[in-house]
Design an enzyme around this catalytic site. Structure first.
Site, PDB file in Angstrom:
ATOM      1  N   HIS A  20       1.864 -10.138   8.173  1.00 26.13           N
ATOM      2  CA  HIS A  20       1.623  -9.706   6.641  1.00 26.13           C
ATOM      3  C   HIS A  20       1.175 -10.674   5.734  1.00 26.13           C
ATOM      4  O   HIS A  20       1.685 -12.011   5.752  1.00 26.13           O
ATOM      5  CB  HIS A  20       2.758  -9.136   6.024  1.00 26.13           C
ATOM      6  CG  HIS A  20       2.670  -8.785   4.721  1.00 26.13           C
ATOM      7  ND1 HIS A  20       2.101  -7.529   4.400  1.00 26.13           N
ATOM      8  CD2 HIS A  20       3.096  -9.491   3.680  1.00 26.13           C
ATOM      9  CE1 HIS A  20       2.104  -7.512   2.904  1.00 26.13           C
ATOM     10  NE2 HIS A  20       2.967  -8.647   2.549  1.00 26.13           N
ATOM     11  N   GLU A  36       4.761  -3.655   4.349  1.00 22.27           N
ATOM     12  CA  GLU A  36       4.848  -2.567   3.535  1.00 22.27           C
ATOM     13  C   GLU A  36       5.525  -1.451   4.007  1.00 22.27           C
ATOM     14  O   GLU A  36       5.742  -0.354   3.047  1.00 22.27           O
ATOM     15  CB  GLU A  36       3.239  -2.248   3.319  1.00 22.27           C
ATOM     16  CG  GLU A  36       2.493  -2.901   2.443  1.00 22.27           C
ATOM     17  CD  GLU A  36       1.735  -4.032   3.433  1.00 22.27           C
ATOM     18  OE1 GLU A  36       2.041  -4.124   4.608  1.00 22.27           O
ATOM     19  OE2 GLU A  36       0.806  -4.552   3.050  1.00 22.27           O
ATOM     20  N   HIS A  43       2.783   0.597   7.848  1.00 22.59           N
ATOM     21  CA  HIS A  43       2.216   1.489   6.725  1.00 22.59           C
ATOM     22  C   HIS A  43       1.078   2.497   7.141  1.00 22.59           C
ATOM     23  O   HIS A  43       0.444   2.335   8.058  1.00 22.59           O
ATOM     24  CB  HIS A  43       1.865   0.597   5.491  1.00 22.59           C
ATOM     25  CG  HIS A  43       0.806  -0.204   5.740  1.00 22.59           C
ATOM     26  ND1 HIS A  43      -0.339   0.029   5.881  1.00 22.59           N
ATOM     27  CD2 HIS A  43       0.776  -1.623   5.908  1.00 22.59           C
ATOM     28  CE1 HIS A  43      -1.200  -1.126   6.240  1.00 22.59           C
ATOM     29  NE2 HIS A  43      -0.455  -2.097   6.410  1.00 22.59           N
ATOM     30  N   GLU A  48      -3.612   0.567  10.965  1.00 23.60           N
ATOM     31  CA  GLU A  48      -3.582  -0.611  11.832  1.00 23.60           C
ATOM     32  C   GLU A  48      -2.915  -0.652  13.132  1.00 23.60           C
ATOM     33  O   GLU A  48      -3.221  -1.363  13.980  1.00 23.60           O
ATOM     34  CB  GLU A  48      -2.794  -1.658  10.668  1.00 23.60           C
ATOM     35  CG  GLU A  48      -3.632  -2.056   9.455  1.00 23.60           C
ATOM     36  CD  GLU A  48      -2.896  -2.799   8.351  1.00 23.60           C
ATOM     37  OE1 GLU A  48      -1.748  -3.115   8.546  1.00 23.60           O
ATOM     38  OE2 GLU A  48      -3.462  -3.031   7.370  1.00 23.60           O
ATOM     39  N   ASP A 101       4.401  -6.095  10.053  1.00 23.42           N
ATOM     40  CA  ASP A 101       4.026  -6.000   8.706  1.00 23.42           C
ATOM     41  C   ASP A 101       4.863  -6.012   7.641  1.00 23.42           C
ATOM     42  O   ASP A 101       6.126  -6.512   7.985  1.00 23.42           O
ATOM     43  CB  ASP A 101       3.000  -4.857   8.804  1.00 23.42           C
ATOM     44  CG  ASP A 101       1.838  -5.021   7.835  1.00 23.42           C
ATOM     45  OD1 ASP A 101       1.784  -5.818   6.706  1.00 23.42           O
ATOM     46  OD2 ASP A 101       0.810  -4.329   7.892  1.00 23.42           O
ATOM     47  N   HIS A 139      -3.329   1.054   3.100  1.00 24.42           N
ATOM     48  CA  HIS A 139      -4.579   0.376   3.363  1.00 24.42           C
ATOM     49  C   HIS A 139      -4.735  -0.111   4.914  1.00 24.42           C
ATOM     50  O   HIS A 139      -3.951   0.402   5.644  1.00 24.42           O
ATOM     51  CB  HIS A 139      -4.639  -0.843   2.670  1.00 24.42           C
ATOM     52  CG  HIS A 139      -3.518  -1.884   3.004  1.00 24.42           C
ATOM     53  ND1 HIS A 139      -2.252  -1.763   2.807  1.00 24.42           N
ATOM     54  CD2 HIS A 139      -3.653  -3.168   3.988  1.00 24.42           C
ATOM     55  CE1 HIS A 139      -1.493  -2.703   3.764  1.00 24.42           C
ATOM     56  NE2 HIS A 139      -2.193  -3.231   4.407  1.00 24.42           N
TER      57      HIS A 139
END
Ligand SMILES: [Zn+2]
Length: 274
Positions: A60, A10, A104, A134, A8, A115
């Site tokens: 991402h 973040e 994240h 996630e 990802d 998120h």
């Protein structure tokens, strides 16, 4: 040993704002450079730990954030949109370990840029009753294929949330939360050193690590609007259990993940309506 790396963005040290990880501006370009260094650190650590073959799945945004010719270790690269297995595309039972890089915290958590998949749609996700981000959702795919998740890198929250679901996972915390758009990051060089060390240890011991276990592996989602819940319920395997509540339980963990991805994809347009 084949190693699968889902990345990802973040959770990268030094990345704290959306401008640094979305779009094509100069800040995003700088963010992608920081991410590349962390991904390469994980690859180099994995190779030092015994990986013979590394597959990097870019997970991402546009899912094409890395220059393929600058990936370390001769890693192959899964990139681009509309991947059926999304953040886990490319994984199968031929792999010996799975790494999560630059992850994240979940939506709702005290974590930078928190998120869970779509911030406009999902306000909480729970796996067998426990709040998850996630990493937990993606671990359903690793569980299906019997591949251990041995490393998570990112902010403290991502690492803690992953360790709560996958005991024994190695982690590299590269930044501490200050607010959703502020963090105290390690110097990128030190972040990369830490990631490399942890990746090496994680892959070295992967043969003894169990795959994630979920019993029964029910994924529940609370979504932002009733329209999102309605549209998501059109997907096979997704049941609406309340005005804004969904329950996903496929025949297999992979089936659950596929239904989840379909619901995320299908609700994108609806979720944009404020
Ligand atoms: Zn993410």
């Amino acid at each position: 040993m084949k190693v699968f790396l889902s990345t990802d963005m973040e959770g990268t040290a030094g990345v704290v704002a959306w401008e640094q990880c979305v779009g094509d501006g100069p800040q995003a370009e700088a963010g992608r450079r920081l991410l590349l260094a962390e991904v390469n650190a994980a690859i180099e650590g994995a190779v030092a730990g015994g990986a013979t073959d590394v597959v990097v799945n870019d997970s991402h945004s546009t899912m094409r954030n890395l220059p393929a010719d600058r990936l370390a270790g001769g890693a192959s690269y899964v990139s681009g949109a509309h991947k059926p297995l999304y953040m886990m595309q490319g994984l199968d039972d031929s792999f010996g370990a799975c790494l999560f890089v630059s992850y994240h915290g979940s939506v709702g958590a005290a974590a930078g840029l928190s998120h869970t998949y779509n911030p406009n749609a999902v306000i909480e996700a729970r796996l067998d009753g426990r709040v998850t981000g996630e990493a937990g959702i993606n671990a359903l795919v690793a569980a299906h294929y019997g591949v251990p998740v041995v490393l998570v890198t990112g902010d403290r929250c991502a690492c803690d949330e992953t360790a709560a679901l996958i005991p024994g996972v190695h982690s590299a915390v590269v930044k501490e939360h200050v607010s959703r758009v502020a963090a105290h990051s390690l110097h990128p060089e030190l972040a990369c050193e830490l990631i490399k060390l942890q990746a090496r240890a994680a892959v070295q011991t992967a043969a003894d690590a169990p795959p994630p276990r979920f019993d029964p592996g029910v994924l529940e989602l609370s979504v932002r609007t009733t329209d999102i819940a309605e549209a998501a319920s059109w997907v096979r395997g997704v049941d609406r259990t309340g005005p804004r509540e969904l329950r996903i339980h496929g025949d297999t963990h992979l089936g659950t993940y596929r239904s989840f991805c379909a619901a995320i994809l299908l609700t994108r347009t609806v979720a944009e309506i404020r």
